[in-house]
Design a protein around this motif. Structure first.
Motif, PDB file in Angstrom:
ATOM      1  N   UNK A 424      33.750  41.987  65.424  1.00  0.00           N
ATOM      2  CA  UNK A 424      34.912  42.309  64.611  1.00  0.00           C
ATOM      3  C   UNK A 424      35.270  43.782  64.706  1.00  0.00           C
ATOM      4  N   UNK A 425      34.240  44.631  64.790  1.00  0.00           N
ATOM      5  CA  UNK A 425      34.493  46.068  64.927  1.00  0.00           C
ATOM      6  C   UNK A 425      35.161  46.366  66.274  1.00  0.00           C
ATOM      7  N   UNK A 426      34.689  45.716  67.339  1.00  0.00           N
ATOM      8  CA  UNK A 426      35.288  45.929  68.664  1.00  0.00           C
ATOM      9  C   UNK A 426      36.754  45.506  68.670  1.00  0.00           C
ATOM     10  N   UNK A 427      37.053  44.381  68.016  1.00  0.00           N
ATOM     11  CA  UNK A 427      38.430  43.899  67.972  1.00  0.00           C
ATOM     12  C   UNK A 427      39.295  44.848  67.142  1.00  0.00           C
ATOM     13  N   UNK A 428      38.762  45.247  66.008  1.00  0.00           N
ATOM     14  CA  UNK A 428      39.521  46.107  65.080  1.00  0.00           C
ATOM     15  C   UNK A 428      39.800  47.475  65.702  1.00  0.00           C
ATOM     16  N   UNK A 429      38.824  48.024  66.388  1.00  0.00           N
ATOM     17  CA  UNK A 429      38.933  49.389  66.928  1.00  0.00           C
ATOM     18  C   UNK A 429      39.411  49.412  68.374  1.00  0.00           C
ATOM     19  N   UNK A 430      39.707  48.208  68.915  1.00  0.00           N
ATOM     20  CA  UNK A 430      40.197  48.091  70.291  1.00  0.00           C
ATOM     21  C   UNK A 430      39.281  48.807  71.281  1.00  0.00           C
ATOM     22  N   UNK A 431      37.982  48.535  71.136  1.00  0.00           N
ATOM     23  CA  UNK A 431      36.991  49.126  72.025  1.00  0.00           C
ATOM     24  C   UNK A 431      36.214  48.019  72.709  1.00  0.00           C
ATOM     25  N   UNK A 432      35.306  48.365  73.590  1.00  0.00           N
ATOM     26  CA  UNK A 432      34.524  47.348  74.285  1.00  0.00           C
ATOM     27  C   UNK A 432      33.412  46.846  73.379  1.00  0.00           C
ATOM     28  N   UNK A 433      32.905  45.672  73.715  1.00  0.00           N
ATOM     29  CA  UNK A 433      31.796  45.114  72.942  1.00  0.00           C
ATOM     30  C   UNK A 433      30.568  46.017  73.044  1.00  0.00           C
ATOM     31  N   UNK A 434      30.345  46.558  74.225  1.00  0.00           N
ATOM     32  CA  UNK A 434      29.182  47.426  74.418  1.00  0.00           C
ATOM     33  C   UNK A 434      29.276  48.672  73.539  1.00  0.00           C
ATOM     34  N   UNK A 435      30.468  49.272  73.489  1.00  0.00           N
ATOM     35  CA  UNK A 435      30.640  50.483  72.671  1.00  0.00           C
ATOM     36  C   UNK A 435      30.421  50.163  71.198  1.00  0.00           C
ATOM     37  N   UNK A 436      30.935  49.041  70.747  1.00  0.00           N
ATOM     38  CA  UNK A 436      30.768  48.660  69.346  1.00  0.00           C
ATOM     39  C   UNK A 436      29.311  48.356  69.030  1.00  0.00           C
ATOM     40  N   UNK A 437      28.614  47.731  69.979  1.00  0.00           N
ATOM     41  CA  UNK A 437      27.198  47.398  69.767  1.00  0.00           C
ATOM     42  C   UNK A 437      26.367  48.666  69.652  1.00  0.00           C
ATOM     43  N   UNK A 438      26.614  49.611  70.536  1.00  0.00           N
ATOM     44  CA  UNK A 438      25.852  50.867  70.489  1.00  0.00           C
ATOM     45  C   UNK A 438      26.177  51.658  69.220  1.00  0.00           C
ATOM     46  N   UNK A 439      27.462  51.629  68.819  1.00  0.00           N
ATOM     47  CA  UNK A 439      27.872  52.355  67.614  1.00  0.00           C
ATOM     48  C   UNK A 439      27.253  51.762  66.357  1.00  0.00           C
ATOM     49  N   UNK A 440      26.914  50.474  66.413  1.00  0.00           N
ATOM     50  CA  UNK A 440      26.326  49.824  65.235  1.00  0.00           C
ATOM     51  C   UNK A 440      24.912  50.313  64.955  1.00  0.00           C
ATOM     52  N   UNK A 441      24.253  50.884  65.965  1.00  0.00           N
ATOM     53  CA  UNK A 441      22.875  51.320  65.807  1.00  0.00           C
ATOM     54  C   UNK A 441      21.869  50.187  65.862  1.00  0.00           C
ATOM     55  N   UNK A 442      22.337  48.965  66.059  1.00  0.00           N
ATOM     56  CA  UNK A 442      21.436  47.805  66.084  1.00  0.00           C
ATOM     57  C   UNK A 442      20.946  47.486  67.493  1.00  0.00           C
ATOM     58  N   UNK A 443      21.586  48.075  68.494  1.00  0.00           N
ATOM     59  CA  UNK A 443      21.284  47.711  69.881  1.00  0.00           C
ATOM     60  C   UNK A 443      21.276  48.975  70.729  1.00  0.00           C
ATOM     61  N   UNK A 444      20.274  49.103  71.587  1.00  0.00           N
ATOM     62  CA  UNK A 444      20.237  50.216  72.535  1.00  0.00           C
ATOM     63  C   UNK A 444      20.962  49.806  73.813  1.00  0.00           C
ATOM     64  N   UNK A 445      21.260  50.817  74.642  1.00  0.00           N
ATOM     65  CA  UNK A 445      21.944  50.520  75.895  1.00  0.00           C
ATOM     66  C   UNK A 445      21.088  49.638  76.794  1.00  0.00           C
ATOM     67  N   UNK A 446      19.812  49.908  76.832  1.00  0.00           N
ATOM     68  CA  UNK A 446      18.902  49.108  77.670  1.00  0.00           C
ATOM     69  C   UNK A 446      18.849  47.663  77.179  1.00  0.00           C
ATOM     70  N   UNK A 447      18.795  47.514  75.855  1.00  0.00           N
ATOM     71  CA  UNK A 447      18.770  46.160  75.299  1.00  0.00           C
ATOM     72  C   UNK A 447      20.059  45.410  75.610  1.00  0.00           C
ATOM     73  N   UNK A 448      21.191  46.102  75.473  1.00  0.00           N
ATOM     74  CA  UNK A 448      22.475  45.456  75.740  1.00  0.00           C
ATOM     75  C   UNK A 448      22.545  44.970  77.178  1.00  0.00           C
ATOM     76  N   UNK A 449      22.133  45.819  78.118  1.00  0.00           N
ATOM     77  CA  UNK A 449      22.184  45.448  79.533  1.00  0.00           C
ATOM     78  C   UNK A 449      21.254  44.273  79.823  1.00  0.00           C
TER      79      UNK A 449
END
Length: 461
Positions: A424-449
């Motif tokens: 929902x944050x990615x949709x609201x802020x018109x950003x990528x899912x990866x950027x929203x995931x990292x911004x949430x603090x719940x997921x690291x870049x390595x985990x996302x990949x």
């Protein structure tokens, strides 16, 4: 003109035609609608051929008369459709038993047999349409027998067309087994799928249709011939019927057999109705598949743009360079016709009054229309669209990578609610899912990949 006579009196008939008085009456009494399918006429000729051979052998008719009828039937089966049509002019919309068409066949055969006998021997007793060509038969059992013979054959053509289409889909499936694209449910973005997997769904659907069509096709092998007028077999014998059906099976190279209950065979057309229902289901599935393809090919810039279709003809009379999914449109129109035809056949089958269904001609004409439309439409769709389909893999990849539904891969690790908040944050802020995931603090870049592996999400190993 020549003058012939039937039980109602004298009838003037054009001298150049082969039919007799009952055909001539019907030609004027029923003038609306399409002509009776020639495939049904050919089936009736085969029935007369087999019946004459057996009746002559069993002494029901004289041997020389039987031989003349057989010679004429052989001659008629060798004619082209155009040649045959000149002498079989009757319409589908006639008496509900098909009596006029049965008599058309009887009269043509009798006329030619008499010409044949007169040219070789003088003063021979005439070959009569009812007493000789129709010996041991009734329109009520010959017409439904012909219906099942031609329906069985028509289904063979439809089955062959579906098998060919499925072979083309199998090639497409293998080619794109690892081509990742966006899955869609409710017309909304869903989790990834490969294009090969999507095609496999189409192919499996058609395989299910083939199984159903083939199963109902086998029920058409039981022929109601020998029931004569009402199913009792009056004026023939089971032995003669068995021999006639055996001859038909041999000549047509099809394992036809004697129907156990002729009362059913004359009064209901359950087998044909069931068989057409499988064609209706096939039509609904083709409608879905053709629509999937044309929507995935929509664009080229304002639509999904995931497929490119062959440019078979210009698509517009006003917009230069436009290419339309014409084969998909043709097939979907065919599908709507077949779906409507199923209603016609279902209602017609319900109109069996007591010992006979009186909607036989419209049932078989409609059945053949559906089978022929599907066979031809599927063949065109296969050859002119499916075999030339090109997957736009770059567009597929870009769409799936930009989808928010990749968040589903995070759910097992951080939970449904946290994953939904990221999407929902990615949709609201018109950003990528990866950027929203990292911004949430719940997921690291390595985990996302690691977790958001598109091919792994399709379960392709």
């Amino acid at each position: 003109m020549r003058i012939e006579q039937d039980s109602l009196g004298e009838v003037q008939i054009p001298d150049e035609v082969w039919w007799g008085p009952q055909t001539e009456r019907s030609r004027h009494n029923f003038t609306t609608g399409p002509l009776m399918p020639l495939s049904l006429i050919r089936a009736l000729i085969q029935i007369k051929w087999a019946a004459a051979a057996v009746n002559a052998q069993e002494g029901v008719i004289k041997a020389d008369i039987g031989e003349a009828i057989v010679r004429v039937c052989q001659q008629l089966t060798s004619l082209t459709d155009a040649e045959l049509r000149q002498h079989f002019p009757l319409r589908v919309y006639q008496t509900g038993s098909g009596t006029q068409t049965n008599m058309n066949v009887n009269e043509v055969i009798a006329h030619l047999a008499n010409v044949d006998r007169q040219s070789s021997q003088h003063h021979q007793p005439p070959v009569l349409p009812n007493d000789h060509v129709n010996a041991g038969q009734s329109s009520n059992d010959t017409f439904p027998t012909a219906m099942q013979i031609v329906a069985y054959s028509a289904l063979m053509r439809t089955i062959a067309a579906v098998q060919s289409l499925n072979a083309s889909l199998a090639t497409l499936e293998r080619r794109h087994q690892r081509t990742v694209k966006l899955g869609r449910t409710h017309l909304q973005d869903a989790t990834p799928i490969t294009f090969g997997q999507e095609v496999s769904g189409w192919r499996a659907t058609l395989n299910a249709d083939l199984t159903a069509i083939t199963a109902t096709q086998q029920t058409l092998l039981e022929l109601p011939l020998g029931g004569t007028a009402v199913g009792t077999g009056l004026n023939t014998t089971p032995q003669i019927t068995n021999q006639v059906i055996a001859q038909l099976a041999q000549r047509l190279e099809t394992p036809f057999k004697n129907m156990t209950n002729k009362f059913h065979g004359l009064s209901a057309h359950t087998e044909l109705t069931n068989a057409h229902a499988t064609l209706k289901t096939l039509a609904t599935d083709l409608l879905k598949i053709a629509n999937d393809i044309r929507f995935l090919a929509s664009g080229p810039r304002g639509g999904y743009g995931e497929l490119s279709i062959p440019a078979n003809e210009p698509g517009s009379s006003i917009m230069p360079g436009k290419i339309n999914p014409t084969q998909a449109e043709a097939l979907t129109m065919i599908a709507t016709r077949v779906i409507g035809n199923d209603v016609t056949i279902g209602v017609a089958n319900s109109q069996g009054n007591f010992e006979m269904n009186v909607y036989k001609p419209v049932i078989i004409a409609t059945f053949l229309e559906s089978a022929d439309l599907l066979a031809g439409g599927i063949a065109q769709f296969d050859l002119l669209l499916v075999r030339g389909l090109t997957a736009n893999e770059q567009a597929m990849r870009a769409t799936v990578e930009n989808s928010l539904m990749m968040v589903t891969a995070l759910s097992p690790h951080i939970g449904y609610e946290a994953s939904a908040a990221i999407a929902q944050a990615a949709l609201r802020e018109q950003t990528t899912l990866k950027a929203a995931a990292l911004a949430s603090g719940r997921v690291t870049e390595a985990q996302f990949e690691d977790w958001v592996d598109l091919l792994k999400m399709t379960t392709i190993e």
